[in-house]
Structure formats: structure tokens, C-alpha cells
Design a protein around this motif. Structure first.
Motif, PDB file in Angstrom:
ATOM      1  N   SER A 192       0.849  -1.297   0.209  1.00  0.00           N
ATOM      2  CA  SER A 192      -0.053  -0.223   0.042  1.00  0.00           C
ATOM      3  C   SER A 192       0.731   1.083  -0.178  1.00  0.00           C
ATOM      4  N   ALA A 193       1.961   1.125   0.682  1.00  0.00           N
ATOM      5  CA  ALA A 193       2.824   2.186   0.797  1.00  0.00           C
ATOM      6  C   ALA A 193       4.053   2.403  -0.380  1.00  0.00           C
ATOM      7  N   ARG A 194       3.729   1.465  -1.385  1.00  0.00           N
ATOM      8  CA  ARG A 194       4.737   1.488  -2.439  1.00  0.00           C
ATOM      9  C   ARG A 194       3.917   1.156  -4.087  1.00  0.00           C
ATOM     10  N   PRO A 195       3.637   2.383  -4.538  1.00  0.00           N
ATOM     11  CA  PRO A 195       2.987   2.436  -5.640  1.00  0.00           C
ATOM     12  C   PRO A 195       3.538   1.443  -6.915  1.00  0.00           C
ATOM     13  N   GLY A 196       4.700   1.215  -6.784  1.00  0.00           N
ATOM     14  CA  GLY A 196       5.417   0.476  -7.940  1.00  0.00           C
ATOM     15  C   GLY A 196       4.899  -1.126  -7.687  1.00  0.00           C
ATOM     16  N   LEU A 197       4.515  -1.375  -6.393  1.00  0.00           N
ATOM     17  CA  LEU A 197       4.244  -2.551  -6.039  1.00  0.00           C
ATOM     18  C   LEU A 197       2.719  -2.946  -6.205  1.00  0.00           C
ATOM     19  N   LYS A 198       1.808  -1.818  -5.851  1.00  0.00           N
ATOM     20  CA  LYS A 198       0.850  -2.010  -5.434  1.00  0.00           C
ATOM     21  C   LYS A 198      -0.367  -2.730  -6.760  1.00  0.00           C
ATOM     22  N   GLU A 199       0.254  -2.332  -7.971  1.00  0.00           N
ATOM     23  CA  GLU A 199      -0.543  -2.686  -9.134  1.00  0.00           C
ATOM     24  C   GLU A 199      -0.477  -4.535  -9.030  1.00  0.00           C
ATOM     25  N   ALA A 200       0.671  -4.901  -8.660  1.00  0.00           N
ATOM     26  CA  ALA A 200       0.801  -6.575  -8.761  1.00  0.00           C
ATOM     27  C   ALA A 200       0.101  -7.044  -7.301  1.00  0.00           C
ATOM     28  N   ALA A 201      -0.352  -6.327  -6.286  1.00  0.00           N
ATOM     29  CA  ALA A 201      -0.435  -6.632  -4.921  1.00  0.00           C
ATOM     30  C   ALA A 201      -1.331  -8.047  -4.846  1.00  0.00           C
ATOM     31  N   GLU A 202      -2.538  -8.093  -5.688  1.00  0.00           N
ATOM     32  CA  GLU A 202      -3.304  -9.071  -5.773  1.00  0.00           C
ATOM     33  C   GLU A 202      -2.501 -10.516  -6.136  1.00  0.00           C
ATOM     34  N   ALA A 203      -1.951 -10.291  -7.357  1.00  0.00           N
ATOM     35  CA  ALA A 203      -1.129 -11.414  -7.735  1.00  0.00           C
ATOM     36  C   ALA A 203      -0.096 -11.994  -6.744  1.00  0.00           C
ATOM     37  N   LEU A 204       0.596 -10.917  -6.003  1.00  0.00           N
ATOM     38  CA  LEU A 204       1.591 -11.568  -5.000  1.00  0.00           C
ATOM     39  C   LEU A 204       0.858 -12.112  -3.919  1.00  0.00           C
ATOM     40  N   LEU A 250     -13.273  -7.960 -11.899  1.00  0.00           N
ATOM     41  CA  LEU A 250     -13.049  -9.005 -12.778  1.00  0.00           C
ATOM     42  C   LEU A 250     -11.255  -9.170 -12.966  1.00  0.00           C
ATOM     43  N   THR A 251     -10.727  -7.874 -13.161  1.00  0.00           N
ATOM     44  CA  THR A 251      -9.292  -7.841 -13.342  1.00  0.00           C
ATOM     45  C   THR A 251      -8.510  -8.366 -11.740  1.00  0.00           C
ATOM     46  N   THR A 252      -9.311  -8.009 -10.581  1.00  0.00           N
ATOM     47  CA  THR A 252      -8.766  -8.402  -9.420  1.00  0.00           C
ATOM     48  C   THR A 252      -8.774  -9.819  -9.208  1.00  0.00           C
ATOM     49  N   VAL A 253     -10.025 -10.560  -9.859  1.00  0.00           N
ATOM     50  CA  VAL A 253     -10.091 -11.997  -9.705  1.00  0.00           C
ATOM     51  C   VAL A 253      -9.083 -12.517 -10.447  1.00  0.00           C
ATOM     52  N   MET A 254      -8.755 -12.042 -11.614  1.00  0.00           N
ATOM     53  CA  MET A 254      -7.795 -12.627 -12.584  1.00  0.00           C
ATOM     54  C   MET A 254      -6.436 -12.659 -12.002  1.00  0.00           C
ATOM     55  N   LYS A 255      -6.121 -11.376 -11.284  1.00  0.00           N
ATOM     56  CA  LYS A 255      -4.670 -11.411 -10.629  1.00  0.00           C
ATOM     57  C   LYS A 255      -4.494 -12.386  -9.406  1.00  0.00           C
ATOM     58  N   LEU A 256      -5.858 -12.518  -8.719  1.00  0.00           N
ATOM     59  CA  LEU A 256      -5.554 -13.421  -7.574  1.00  0.00           C
ATOM     60  C   LEU A 256      -5.239 -14.904  -8.069  1.00  0.00           C
ATOM     61  N   THR A 257      -5.935 -15.186  -9.282  1.00  0.00           N
ATOM     62  CA  THR A 257      -6.108 -16.589  -9.863  1.00  0.00           C
ATOM     63  C   THR A 257      -4.614 -16.771 -10.656  1.00  0.00           C
ATOM     64  N   VAL A 258      -4.035 -15.660 -11.339  1.00  0.00           N
ATOM     65  CA  VAL A 258      -2.910 -16.013 -11.799  1.00  0.00           C
ATOM     66  C   VAL A 258      -1.703 -16.006 -10.753  1.00  0.00           C
TER      67      VAL A 258
END
Length: 415
Positions: A170-182, A243-251
Motif C-alpha cells: 500500500s505504501a509502494r505504488p510500484g508494487l501496488k498494481e501487482a499486490a493481488e497477484a503477489l 474481474l481484473t482483481t479476480v484474474m490477478k488472484l487466480t494468476v
């Protein structure tokens, strides 16, 4: 002795206050139709004409002064915002400030100061509570599904780790986009390692329970609610985001399983739900408490939030046993929506305190993630269609309940 008249705020000051309030309501997770109605009502009480337009990533506010010639005072504000997150404490406080300013109990300047006070830094204690709530929610949901103790413990530990990851990203914008996948990767790795090294697990179910705090079920429900109220742009964007969030979690989860499979670690999977009734009852209480923390409710509001969450679950459960799951979800959503509107009418506080926690355990987040995981694992279109049908039934029942709940007791407070 007469009390001095309160100084009248200028046109620019009133616009600035309404714009700030709109941005904050957006930030605190308010849906488009409720935000627009609230801002229109506030503007009218401050002698402004405002035409608001809200979507999940921004606001457009067009203002004019009804006391001046048409077109002479037109002002438009375009505000770019990140998608909002539910924060019941700040939402209630913003509602209180708006009411105080509109009724003359606060000046515009005092209202601005009160709003800025909401931006104080989050304490370490609050951050720790949020992390623990991730784990508690995961373990509680696993308990509601009556999974074995190892599954419940694994989900709880994974939930805590995901909570730590959420605070970090949450405090790092560079990682936030990949947070759900991580987060999906972390849940998948931990569950697979336990299933390989300790004992078999209900693998997919444990992964889904671990990720419960990140599932976009509420976003899917809000999106369909916005579409049904003819806020098509906002509803479409919100649905695409969910839907994008669900896909990130699944990936993330699938990468974990495939990566460990390459390393020769094949998890043992079982389907076992052996827990007695008391585990489910204890899990309901723990889940309600964890959602009160995750929704960032004020401590004195915990009884309202927890009571609504428990009532929503129990109505859906017992009505579902009697008349089928869709009927149970419909009746639960109807009852909690009407109760939230009644709460706003008679207690004069935002109905979101009742409505949001009341439907949180009904939303289709887990069903959507389970369906996509099954589709990817089995590479079977029929399995995907079956999961889509389940999600569709849940969403339709929820939206119908929300719509008829609003008809049963119309909302007086838009929030």
C-alpha cells in the motif's frame, strides 16, 4: 444580547467545500448513485447548483450559482482519484461534518479543518489490527465452511502474511498494481507446501479463504447495483476492475502451484468438512468482528456492524435452507438494505454501517474466484459456465434484494 450572524461563505468557498466532500466520499468507498445524490443534496443546502458525475477513478462536478444569471458563474471541477476503499469511521465522520456545515452549526472554514483532521497518520496499533483482521477473517471463513483444523490454521496464517503484504504494498505504488497477484502467489505457495509436507488440504478452498479480505465480491455487487440504477459507465468500470482483481488472484495462485509442481512438489488434496455446529457459530462471531476491523469502523459502532453481519448470514442461511440459496440471499439483502435505510432515517447516521457488513458474507467473491480457479485447472469450459451461473444467481439475488429493500424503506440519508 443578539448573537452575531455567521459570516456567509463565498461562492468559491462553497464550491471548494463540496468538491472536498465529494472526493472524500469517493475515497471512502461510496457508490456512484449514493455519492451523486449526497453531493446534490449538500449543494442545494449550501445554495449551489451542482451536477455531479462519478466513476470509480474520478469525479466531474459542474457548479453554478442559482442567484446569478445563467452561465455567468459556471465552474467545473475534474478530480482524478484512485478507486475508493470502505472506511466506515471516516464515512460517518464526513457525513457528520457535512450535516453540521449544511445546518449552520459549523462554518465552511471549520468544516474544511474538520475534514483535514481525518487525514491523520494511521497508528501502528491500527495497522497491527488490520493485519490480524486479515488472518482472523481467513480463519473464520474457513470455519464457516467447516474445514478441518489444519485447513483453518493454514488459512489464518496465510491471511496474516497477506495482511503484512497488503500493508507493505500500500505504501509502494510500484508494487501496488501487482499486490493481488503477489497475495495469490503467497496463499498458493503456503497452502501447497502444507499439503505436500504436512497433510492433505482442501487446497482451493484454503487458498480462497486465505484471500477473503481481497476478494472483490462487494465490488461486483456494487457494480451491478450501479448498472441497475442506470449509472452505466461507473458500473461497467467497477465490474471490469473486479474481474481484473479476480484474474490477478487466480494468476498468482496458479503460478504458485505450477512453480512448486516444476520443483517436484505435488500437493495431496482432499475434500473433508468434519467440524461440528459450534465451530460454525464461533466462526460467525469471529468473522463479524474481523469485518468490523477491516471496514475500519469506530469501536463504538462494532455492535452495529457485527450485529448486521451476523444477521445477514443467518437470514441467508436459514431462509436458504427453507427456500433455496438464491431466495435466502435475496431476503437477507432485502432485510439488511431496509434496516440500513431505517437506521439512517431514525438514528440519523449513514445506513452503510448496517448495509455493508450485512451483505459482506453474501457477496460472490469466493464463488467467482473458485470458478476461475476450476476453469484454469481443469481447462473445462463447462466447469467455467457452471461457476458463472452460480455467480450470476448470487448477483441477481443480491441486486434484487438491494432494489426491493430500498422500495420497502426508502433511504432518507443517501449514504
Amino acid at each position: 444580547m443578539d448573537t452575531p450572524a455567521r459570516p456567509v461563505a463565498s461562492y468559491a468557498q462553497r464550491i471548494a467545500f463540496v468538491s472536498e466532500m465529494a472526493a472524500r466520499l469517493h475515497r471512502y468507498g461510496t457508490t456512484a448513485q449514493r455519492l451523486e445524490a449526497a453531493i446534490t443534496a449538500l449543494s442545494q443546502r449550501l445554495d449551489l447548483e451542482c451536477e455531479p458525475w462519478s466513476n470509480p477513478t474520478g469525479l466531474i462536478l459542474s457548479f453554478s450559482d442559482p442567484g446569478k444569471p445563467l452561465g455567468s458563474t459556471d465552474t467545473t471541477r475534474v478530480i482524478r482519484l484512485a478507486p475508493g476503499e470502505n472506511d466506515l469511521q471516516k464515512l460517518c465522520e464526513a457525513d457528520r461534518i457535512a450535516e453540521a456545515v449544511a445546518s449552520g452549526q459549523m462554518s465552511i472554514a471549520q468544516g474544511h479543518t474538520a475534514l483535514r483532521s481525518l487525514d491523520r497518520a494511521v497508528s501502528t496499533r491500527t495497522r497491527v489490527m488490520q493485519v490480524l483482521a486479515f488472518g482472523l477473517a481467513a480463519a473464520a471463513v474457513a470455519g464457516l465452511w467447516r474445514l478441518p483444523w489444519l485447513d483453518i490454521g493454514t488459512a489464518g496464517v496465510a491471511g496474516v502474511l497477506i495482511g503484512v503484504l497488503d500493508q507493505y504494498t500500500s505504501a509502494r505504488p510500484g508494487l501496488k498494481e501487482a499486490a493481488e497477484a503477489l497475495a495469490g502467489l503467497l496463499a498458493g505457495v503456503l497452502a501447497t507446501l502444507v499439503a505436500v509436507l504436512v497433510a492433505p488440504l482442501n487446497l482451493n478452498t484454503v487458498v480462497i479463504a486465505s484471500l477473503v479480505a481481497l476478494l472483490p465480491g462487494m465490488a461486483i455487487t456494487n457494480a451491478m447495483n450501479e448498472l441497475s440504477s442506470q449509472h452505466w459507465v461507473s458500473g461497467t468500470v467497477r465490474f471490469a476492475g473486479a474481474l481484473t482483481t479476480v484474474m490477478k488472484l487466480t494468476v498468482g495462485a496458479m503460478i504458485a502451484v505450477q512453480l512448486l509442481g516444476v520443483l517436484g512438489l505435488q500437493p495431496e488434496v482432499r475434500a473433508s468438512r468434519p467440524q461440528p455446529d459450534w465451530v460454525e457459530w464461533a466462526a460467525i462471531l469471529l468473522a463479524a468482528f474481523s469485518f468490523a476491523v477491516l471496514f475500519k469502523a469506530r469501536r463504538r459502532d462494532y455492535p452495529w456492524v457485527m450485529g448486521a453481519a451476523i444477521a445477514g448470514y443467518l437470514i441467508a442461511r436459514y431462509a436458504g435452507q427453507a427456500w433455496g440459496s438464491p431466495a435466502g440471499i435475496f431476503l437477507s439483502a432485502l432485510a439488511l438494505t431496509a434496516a440500513g435505510n431505517g437506521f439512517g432515517r431514525w438514528i440519523q447516521r449513514p445506513g452503510a454501517l448496517i448495509r455493508l457488513p450485512g451483505i459482506i458474507m453474501l457477496v460472490p467473491g469466493s464463488a467467482s474466484l473458485r470458478g476461475l480457479l476450476t476453469l484454469v485447472q481443469q481447462q473445462d469450459v463447462d466447469a467455467g459456465q457452471s461457476a458463472l451461473l452460480v455467480v450470476t444467481n448470487i448477483v441477481l439475488a443480491l441486486v434484487a434484494g438491494l432494489l426491493f429493500g430500498n422500495l420497502l424503506i426508502p433511504a432518507r440519508k443517501n449514504l
